[in-house]
Design a protein around this motif. Structure first.
Motif, mmCIF file in Angstrom:
data_model
loop_
_atom_site.group_PDB
_atom_site.id
_atom_site.type_symbol
_atom_site.label_atom_id
_atom_site.label_comp_id
_atom_site.label_asym_id
_atom_site.label_seq_id
_atom_site.Cartn_x
_atom_site.Cartn_y
_atom_site.Cartn_z
ATOM 1 N N UNK A 187 95.680 -103.031 -49.999
ATOM 2 C CA UNK A 187 96.967 -103.029 -50.740
ATOM 3 C C UNK A 187 98.153 -102.985 -49.938
ATOM 4 N N UNK A 188 98.387 -102.028 -49.016
ATOM 5 C CA UNK A 188 99.555 -101.849 -48.142
ATOM 6 C C UNK A 188 99.886 -103.210 -47.399
ATOM 7 N N UNK A 189 98.872 -103.756 -46.915
ATOM 8 C CA UNK A 189 98.889 -105.035 -46.214
ATOM 9 C C UNK A 189 99.458 -106.012 -47.046
ATOM 10 N N UNK A 190 98.793 -106.244 -48.400
ATOM 11 C CA UNK A 190 99.340 -107.405 -48.997
ATOM 12 C C UNK A 190 100.825 -107.055 -49.629
ATOM 13 N N UNK A 191 100.992 -106.031 -49.996
ATOM 14 C CA UNK A 191 102.339 -105.660 -50.494
ATOM 15 C C UNK A 191 103.336 -105.910 -49.570
ATOM 16 N N UNK A 192 103.409 -105.246 -48.337
ATOM 17 C CA UNK A 192 104.249 -105.603 -47.326
ATOM 18 C C UNK A 192 104.444 -107.109 -47.046
ATOM 19 N N UNK A 193 103.184 -107.830 -47.013
ATOM 20 C CA UNK A 193 103.248 -109.214 -46.819
ATOM 21 C C UNK A 193 104.279 -109.814 -47.868
ATOM 22 N N UNK A 194 104.006 -109.264 -49.123
ATOM 23 C CA UNK A 194 104.708 -110.105 -50.377
ATOM 24 C C UNK A 194 106.231 -109.405 -50.275
ATOM 25 N N UNK A 195 106.466 -108.399 -49.658
ATOM 26 C CA UNK A 195 107.771 -108.011 -49.727
ATOM 27 C C UNK A 195 108.509 -109.040 -48.695
ATOM 28 N N UNK A 196 107.946 -109.179 -47.498
ATOM 29 C CA UNK A 196 108.478 -110.098 -46.719
ATOM 30 C C UNK A 196 108.694 -111.731 -47.343
ATOM 31 N N UNK A 197 107.701 -111.895 -48.322
ATOM 32 C CA UNK A 197 107.877 -113.267 -48.917
ATOM 33 C C UNK A 197 109.210 -113.122 -49.995
ATOM 34 N N UNK A 198 109.539 -112.035 -50.494
ATOM 35 C CA UNK A 198 110.724 -111.971 -51.027
ATOM 36 C C UNK A 198 112.156 -111.783 -50.587
ATOM 37 N N UNK A 199 112.091 -111.206 -49.484
ATOM 38 C CA UNK A 199 113.191 -110.607 -48.805
ATOM 39 C C UNK A 199 113.493 -111.764 -47.603
ATOM 40 N N UNK A 200 114.725 -112.348 -47.302
ATOM 41 C CA UNK A 200 114.755 -112.809 -45.984
ATOM 42 C C UNK A 200 114.600 -114.281 -45.888
ATOM 43 N N UNK A 201 113.872 -114.663 -44.994
ATOM 44 C CA UNK A 201 113.584 -115.961 -44.740
ATOM 45 C C UNK A 201 112.662 -116.644 -45.387
#
Lengths: 119, 228
Positions: free
Chosen positions: B166-180
């Motif tokens: 879950x931590x892996x997927x959620x951090x990846x999805x946050x990266x999808x939402x924030x920034x580039x």
């Protein structure tokens, strides 16, 4: 001699790969087939690593500032092999569990004595 | 007969491989992708270990798929072995006092070593997969040394495995939402180069992978030891 010096890593890794394939073709015991699969796995990993090698190269880690970027070996195959080793362990475990199941059901691990198989 | 066919087949394959490999020079040049990763890797990801930045950041999606394969293998192993009727208690001899005490003494140190390996994944050769394998070897040591006394807590394994994923997927999805806007975007500040708290999300994801791989491999070990 020059050929040996240049291609010794390829020769070694493909030697392992061919040994693995030959075991998988020729042997009839399921455990030996799994051992062949494992040897083949090791050979493929060695081949990928040796493709990325550079003469007199260092590991791609900037742990000291003195390390230059131009001497580093290719990091991409190393990353691939890093994951491939773990996958290999998982596949080995799955194959061994199938072997346990096969032995419980048929009472033998000899693949030729198992009647219902097609090959 | 099978052996002769196999040898002929291998000779044909080897001939093809020799012909094609002679065209490739050995050990002289890197690919363009590797040059890009080595030259730009430090400023883009902040990790000293370029292999780690490739595994977690540039090709993080592949690592997610790979972790999924490991998960599926563990699930499949459980499904294959689950229907076997368990034998009554095998005759096991209790290990000697020296062996069991030694295992109990070594167990926390092996766990600590595994944790060290995956926390320092972005600085030294190591990372989540290697650290997870070392943690699984600690559990194997416990099983071999004192089999009857100590068991793995099964809910604990399931919880740590699911939390890691879950931590892996959620951090990846946050990266999808924030920034580039790409998966596993490095949105945390990178910090000082070559220190423990650097490289943004890479240490966090490697710790998650370490927990996940460690619990999955020890689950595989547990299943194979129990059912055989």
């Amino acid at each position: 001699m020059d050929f040996l010096h240049n291609y010794i890593y390829y020769i070694g890794s493909f030697g392992l790969i061919f040994i693995g394939i030959f075991i998988m073709i020729a042997k009839r015991n399921y455990i030996k087939v799994i051992i062949g699969l494992s040897i083949l796995d090791t050979g493929v990993n060695l081949f990928l690593i040796s493709v990325g090698y550079i003469n007199n190269g260092t590991a791609p880690i900037f742990s000291k500032s003195a390390i230059e970027a131009k001497n580093m070996v290719d990091p991409v195959p190393q990353a691939l092999v890093l994951t491939a080793i773990v996958i290999g362990v998982a596949v080995l475990g799955l194959a061994l569990s199938l072997g346990i199941r096969l032995y419980k059901h048929y009472g033998t691990l000899n693949l030729q004595k198992i009647k219902e198989q097609k090959w | 007969m099978r052996k002769i066919i196999g040898i002929i087949l291998l000779i044909i394959i080897a001939w093809g491989i020799i012909i094609s490999l002679q065209e490739i020079p050995f050990g002289t040049s890197r690919s363009e992708v590797a040059d890009y990763y080595i030259n730009k890797g430090i400023e883009e990801t902040g990790a000293a270990n370029i292999v780690t930045s490739v595994v977690v950041n540039y090709r993080g999606l592949d690592t997610l798929g790979e972790v999924t394969i490991l998960f599926l293998a563990a699930i499949g192993l459980g499904a294959v072995l689950a229907t076997i009727i368990r034998k009554e208690d095998r005759k096991t001899v209790k290990a000697s006092l020296i062996l069991s005490t030694g295992c109990k003494f070594l167990f926390p140190f092996v766990l600590l070593f595994g944790a060290y390996i995956f926390i320092h994944g972005h600085l030294t050769p190591g990372g989540g997969f290697q650290g997870g394998a070392i943690i699984a070897s600690a559990f194997l040591l416990m099983y071999l040394g004192c089999y009857k006394e100590k068991r793995i807590n099964e809910t604990g394994i399931i919880i740590s495995e699911s939390l890691g994923g879950l931590v892996f997927v959620i951090i990846g999805l946050i990266g999808l939402a924030v920034g580039t806007h790409y998966f596993l975007n490095n949105f945390i500040p990178k910090g000082e180069f070559n220190t423990l708290l650097s490289a943004g999300i890479i240490p966090i994801i490697y710790v998650a992978i370490g927990f996940k791989v460690g619990s999955e491999l020890s689950k595989i070990i547990e299943l194979l030891l129990e059912e055989s």
